[in-house]
Motif scaffolding. Structure first.
Motif, short mmCIF file in Angstrom:
data_model
loop_
_atom_site.label_atom_id
_atom_site.label_comp_id
_atom_site.label_asym_id
_atom_site.label_seq_id
_atom_site.Cartn_x
_atom_site.Cartn_y
_atom_site.Cartn_z
N LEU A 91 -2.91 3.12 12.83
CA LEU A 91 -1.55 2.82 12.39
C LEU A 91 -1.67 2.03 11.10
CD1 LEU A 91 1.18 1.31 14.74
CD2 LEU A 91 0.91 0.54 12.41
N TYR A 92 -1.05 2.53 10.03
CA TYR A 92 -1.23 1.91 8.72
C TYR A 92 0.13 1.76 8.06
CZ TYR A 92 -3.28 1.14 4.05
OH TYR A 92 -3.65 0.62 2.83
N PHE A 93 0.41 0.57 7.54
CA PHE A 93 1.70 0.30 6.92
C PHE A 93 1.60 0.52 5.41
CE2 PHE A 93 2.08 -2.12 10.88
CZ PHE A 93 3.29 -1.59 11.34
N THR A 94 2.39 1.48 4.93
CA THR A 94 2.41 1.81 3.51
C THR A 94 3.64 2.66 3.20
OG1 THR A 94 1.21 2.85 1.70
CG2 THR A 94 1.06 3.93 3.83
N ALA A 95 4.05 2.63 1.95
CA ALA A 95 5.01 3.61 1.45
C ALA A 95 4.38 4.39 0.31
CB ALA A 95 6.31 2.93 1.00
N SER A 96 3.04 4.43 0.31
CA SER A 96 2.26 5.21 -0.65
C SER A 96 2.62 4.85 -2.08
CB SER A 96 2.48 6.70 -0.37
OG SER A 96 1.56 7.48 -1.10
N HIS A 97 3.09 5.82 -2.87
CA HIS A 97 3.36 5.59 -4.29
C HIS A 97 4.76 5.05 -4.55
CE1 HIS A 97 4.66 9.75 -3.43
NE2 HIS A 97 5.68 9.42 -4.18
N ASN A 98 5.58 4.88 -3.49
CA ASN A 98 6.94 4.37 -3.69
C ASN A 98 6.88 2.90 -4.13
OD1 ASN A 98 7.18 6.82 -2.28
ND2 ASN A 98 9.18 6.24 -1.51
N PRO A 99 7.96 2.38 -4.73
CA PRO A 99 7.96 1.01 -5.26
C PRO A 99 7.64 -0.04 -4.19
CG PRO A 99 9.84 2.23 -6.10
CD PRO A 99 9.23 3.09 -5.05
N PRO A 100 7.27 -1.26 -4.61
CA PRO A 100 6.79 -2.27 -3.65
C PRO A 100 7.86 -2.76 -2.68
CG PRO A 100 6.88 -3.17 -5.88
CD PRO A 100 7.08 -1.70 -6.00
N GLY A 101 9.14 -2.56 -2.96
CA GLY A 101 10.18 -2.94 -2.01
C GLY A 101 10.32 -1.98 -0.85
N HIS A 102 9.59 -0.87 -0.88
CA HIS A 102 9.58 0.10 0.22
C HIS A 102 8.40 -0.22 1.14
CE1 HIS A 102 11.98 3.42 -2.02
NE2 HIS A 102 12.06 2.29 -2.73
N ASN A 103 8.48 0.30 2.36
CA ASN A 103 7.32 0.28 3.26
C ASN A 103 7.49 1.39 4.27
OD1 ASN A 103 4.82 -0.57 4.37
ND2 ASN A 103 5.31 -2.70 3.88
N GLY A 104 6.53 1.52 5.17
CA GLY A 104 6.59 2.58 6.15
C GLY A 104 5.31 2.66 6.94
N LEU A 105 5.13 3.76 7.68
CA LEU A 105 3.99 3.91 8.57
C LEU A 105 3.30 5.25 8.34
CD1 LEU A 105 6.64 2.79 10.39
CD2 LEU A 105 4.86 2.53 12.09
N LYS A 106 1.97 5.23 8.34
CA LYS A 106 1.16 6.43 8.50
C LYS A 106 0.50 6.33 9.85
CE LYS A 106 -0.02 7.91 3.82
NZ LYS A 106 -1.11 8.15 2.84
N LEU A 107 0.51 7.42 10.60
CA LEU A 107 0.02 7.41 11.97
C LEU A 107 -0.97 8.55 12.18
CD1 LEU A 107 3.58 7.08 13.52
CD2 LEU A 107 1.94 5.22 13.25
N GLY A 108 -1.99 8.30 12.99
CA GLY A 108 -2.97 9.35 13.26
C GLY A 108 -3.72 9.12 14.55
N LEU A 109 -4.44 10.14 14.96
CA LEU A 109 -5.18 10.11 16.22
C LEU A 109 -6.66 9.82 15.98
CD1 LEU A 109 -3.43 13.17 17.93
CD2 LEU A 109 -2.84 10.73 18.09
N ALA A 110 -7.47 10.06 16.99
CA ALA A 110 -8.87 9.64 16.98
C ALA A 110 -9.70 10.33 15.90
CB ALA A 110 -9.50 9.90 18.35
N ASP A 111 -9.25 11.49 15.41
CA ASP A 111 -10.01 12.19 14.38
C ASP A 111 -9.86 11.56 13.01
OD1 ASP A 111 -7.39 12.88 13.84
OD2 ASP A 111 -7.73 15.05 13.85
N GLY A 112 -9.02 10.52 12.90
CA GLY A 112 -8.84 9.84 11.63
C GLY A 112 -7.97 10.58 10.64
N ALA A 113 -7.27 11.62 11.07
CA ALA A 113 -6.35 12.37 10.21
C ALA A 113 -4.92 12.01 10.56
CB ALA A 113 -6.58 13.87 10.38
N VAL A 114 -4.01 12.19 9.59
CA VAL A 114 -2.59 11.96 9.88
C VAL A 114 -2.13 12.98 10.91
CG1 VAL A 114 -2.05 10.95 7.63
CG2 VAL A 114 -1.91 13.43 7.92
N LEU A 115 -1.06 12.64 11.60
CA LEU A 115 -0.55 13.51 12.65
C LEU A 115 -0.25 14.91 12.11
CD1 LEU A 115 1.99 11.23 14.58
CD2 LEU A 115 -0.32 11.89 15.29
N GLU A 116 -0.63 15.90 12.87
CA GLU A 116 -0.29 17.29 12.54
C GLU A 116 1.23 17.45 12.54
OE1 GLU A 116 1.20 21.04 13.61
OE2 GLU A 116 0.83 19.57 15.20
#
Length: 599
Positions: free
Chosen positions: A136-161
């Motif tokens: 579980l990783y908190f980021t909004a990637s390339h969006n401005p710093p006032g944004h945020n969000g979540l990237k989520l993935g399973l044991a294979d280390g890839a983002v959810l299909e």
């Protein structure tokens, strides 16, 4: 390194922000309207201001994150997952969200492996290599710093299909608006343990960093990782050319990048070296490349050896290159960064004697220049819908069919995924190019084409050999189209109707460009489905229109897709002919999309 007590401070601050009651339905509805939820990530504007640098968030944002994390835990429970790796990028609200997630996880008795502030490829590699159940990783990637969000993935280390991610999103939206789940969660975390002191977090952070560095070399060289390090050092140390890195406060500052590059004989010129201090926009495109370009130019003007420049984004999974060309520092287009990576990986496999099926998996907005580049190597490009999950799924599918796929990625943003990694990673791209140079593969490739430059000009000469053509950059103004809320299927159906009518009624326009036919393709996850129409509701995938000559060869394409990360429609044109024809095609494409939006 971040302060050892950063999460403790955030946990204390969180205690004072926890609401007594759940936010009103109006607040939750307004928050959800501003959010962008897609398989690429769940993203939101924290306090409603793009460049807000407050470290705190309103209750409706905290509640959304609580519900999203809890829904993700349900998904992990279905798979019997154990420990969870968590981390964040360097935007100001990350520590607060990490403290919130840790509170909930510990309340559920889940082992938390906290990588804290770290690049997302490091967190994903640590998930896979430490045998965790997910990340579980908190980021909004390339969006401005006032944004945020979540990237989520399973044991294979890839983002959810994609299918799994969309199911999760629907659950989160429904339960966030209903409010019942959130009320229980507020009560649960008020009595849950706080984030522990920084020592344990610091220990795992360092372990994750070591795992990631080892993984990067092993992915490129397998059991010969130590030999690769030595070869790189032997090649670069005698001249110690500079790499200019403008980190712009990125989480990559907490990765192994700087030590690793210096350890193989390169000199690193660092800009933007304080995490969370953003001197310019986070997206590594356009004007954001200018500080790095200027510093490179200063070094070149002094006659110093400069290999390249690199500018990553905030979570560290993208980075575009700047190369010295004719004594001038020139930023590469994202497509060029991707093409160089393709050339390095595919030419190395053929030179090593691999004679089997060889392919690259790319997103649907990758230029057809990639196909022309790889054709002499008898290698193919297969396309999938934009998004890491879709591209990785296509690569897995190809490997199951017997193809060797050393590289996947998204040409439209220069994001490269070197197998067996499961995430776009500028460090891996850089190491791939450095290996290509140090192994002599680049020199032999150039010599076969009548070019024998000095070592410091090999990348410049390779760039000059890339196929010609024009492709719309993903972040130039013409590529972004804010649209009123409209069903994607409705817009695409109208667009197809109007484009076909134009093709029939304005034959002179098309024949003058050498375009004899159109071929419609819908990209849905890893699938390419013939059109027009023939989409799976709600029709949110990519739509490509290949532009065919009289021999049915594709000269280029038009493309569109609703962004998964921003409230806009993305569009582009790709063309191997004149600039004038490219401009006319892009103008027509945009006008037809706008007309379709109006009805």
């Amino acid at each position: 390194m971040p302060p050892a007590d950063a999460l403790d401070v955030a946990a204390i601050r969180l205690q004072g922000l926890l609401p007594v009651h759940s936010p009103s339905l109006d607040l939750r509805q307004g928050f959800l309207r501003r959010a962008v939820l897609s398989p690429s990530g769940l993203r939101f504007i924290g306090n409603g201001v793009d460049w807000d640098l407050s470290p705190d968030l309103p209750p409706e944002a905290l509640e959304f994150v609580l519900v999203a994390v809890d829904a993700f835990l349900d998904l992990l429970k279905e798979r019997g997952a154990g420990a969870l790796v968590i981390g964040r990028d360097s935007r100001p609200t990350g520590a607060l969200l990490l403290a919130l997630a840790a509170r909930l996880l510990r309340a559920r008795g889940i082992e938390v492996r906290c990588a804290d502030l770290a690049p997302v490829p490091q967190v994903m590699a640590a998930c896979r290599l430490s045998e965790a159940g997910g990340f579980l990783y908190f980021t909004a990637s390339h969006n401005p710093p006032g944004h945020n969000g979540l990237k989520l993935g399973l044991a294979d280390g890839a983002v959810l299909e994609g299918t799994l991610a969309r199911r999760l999103i629907e659950t989160v939206k429904r339960e966030y608006l209903e409010g019942r789940r959130a009320a229980l969660l507020w009560s649960e975390i008020r009595t849950s343990p706080r984030e522990p002191s920084g020592e344990k977090t610091g220990e795992f952070r360092e372990r994750a960093r070591r795992l990631y560095e080892s993984f990067a070399f092993e992915a490129l060289a397998g059991a010969n990782a130590a030999s690769l390090r030595n070869r790189l050092n032997d090649f670069f140390a005698p001249r110690a050319p500079a790499i200019v890195m403008d980190m712009n406060g990125s989480s990559r500052l907490l990765g192994p990048d700087l030590d690793l590059l210096r350890g193989i004989g390169l000199r690193v010129e660092l800009l933007g070296g304080e995490p969370g201090i953003f001197e310019h926009a986070i997206v590594p495109e356009g004007a954001s490349l200018e500080p790095c370009r200027r510093r490179m130019q200063e070094l070149l003007d002094r006659g110093e050896p400069v290999l390249l420049g690199l500018v990553p984004d905030c979570d560290g999974d993208r980075g575009n290159l700047i190369l010295p060309v004719g004594g001038k520092a020139r930023p590469l287009a994202a497509q060029e960064t991707f093409l160089l990576a393709c050339l390095a990986e595919v030419s190395a496999r053929r030179e090593a004697g691999f004679a089997g099926l060889l392919a690259v998996a790319a997103n649907d907005a990758t230029s057809l220049r990639a196909d022309r580049l790889l054709a002499p190597f008898a290698a193919r490009v297969f396309r999938a819908e934009t998004g890491e999950g879709s591209v990785l799924a296509k690569a897995r599918e190809l490997r199951e069919q017997g193809w060797l796929v050393p590289l996947s990625g998204e040409g439209s943003n220069g994001g490269n995924i070197l197998h067996p990694s499961s995430v776009r990673d500028p460090l891996m791209t850089l190491l791939s190019l450095l290996r290509w140079l140090a192994a002599g593969t680049a020199a032999r490739f150039l010599a076969q084409r009548g070019r024998c430059p000095s070592r410091e000009h090999e990348l410049e000469e390779a760039l000059a050999l890339l196929p010609a053509g024009r492709t719309t950059d993903a972040f130039e103004p013409e590529a972004l189209l804010p649209l009123p809320r409209i069903e994607h299927e409705v817009l695409k159906t109208r667009y197809e109707r109007d484009l076909r009518a134009h093709f029939e009624n304005e034959r002179g326009f098309w024949l003058a460009a050498g375009i004899a036919a159109l071929r419609f393709v819908n990209y849905e996850g890893p699938r390419a489905v013939p059109g027009p129409g023939n989409r799976t509701p709600p029709g949110r995938g990519g739509l490509g229109i290949e532009l065919l000559d009289a021999s049915e060869n594709a000269r280029g394409f038009l493309w569109m897709r609703g962004s998964g990360t921003e409230p806009v429609f993305r569009l582009m044109a790709d063309w191997d002919g004149t600039d004038a024809t490219y401009a006319a095609l892009l103008k027509l494409h945009r006008e037809l999309i706008e007309r379709a939006a109006r009805g």
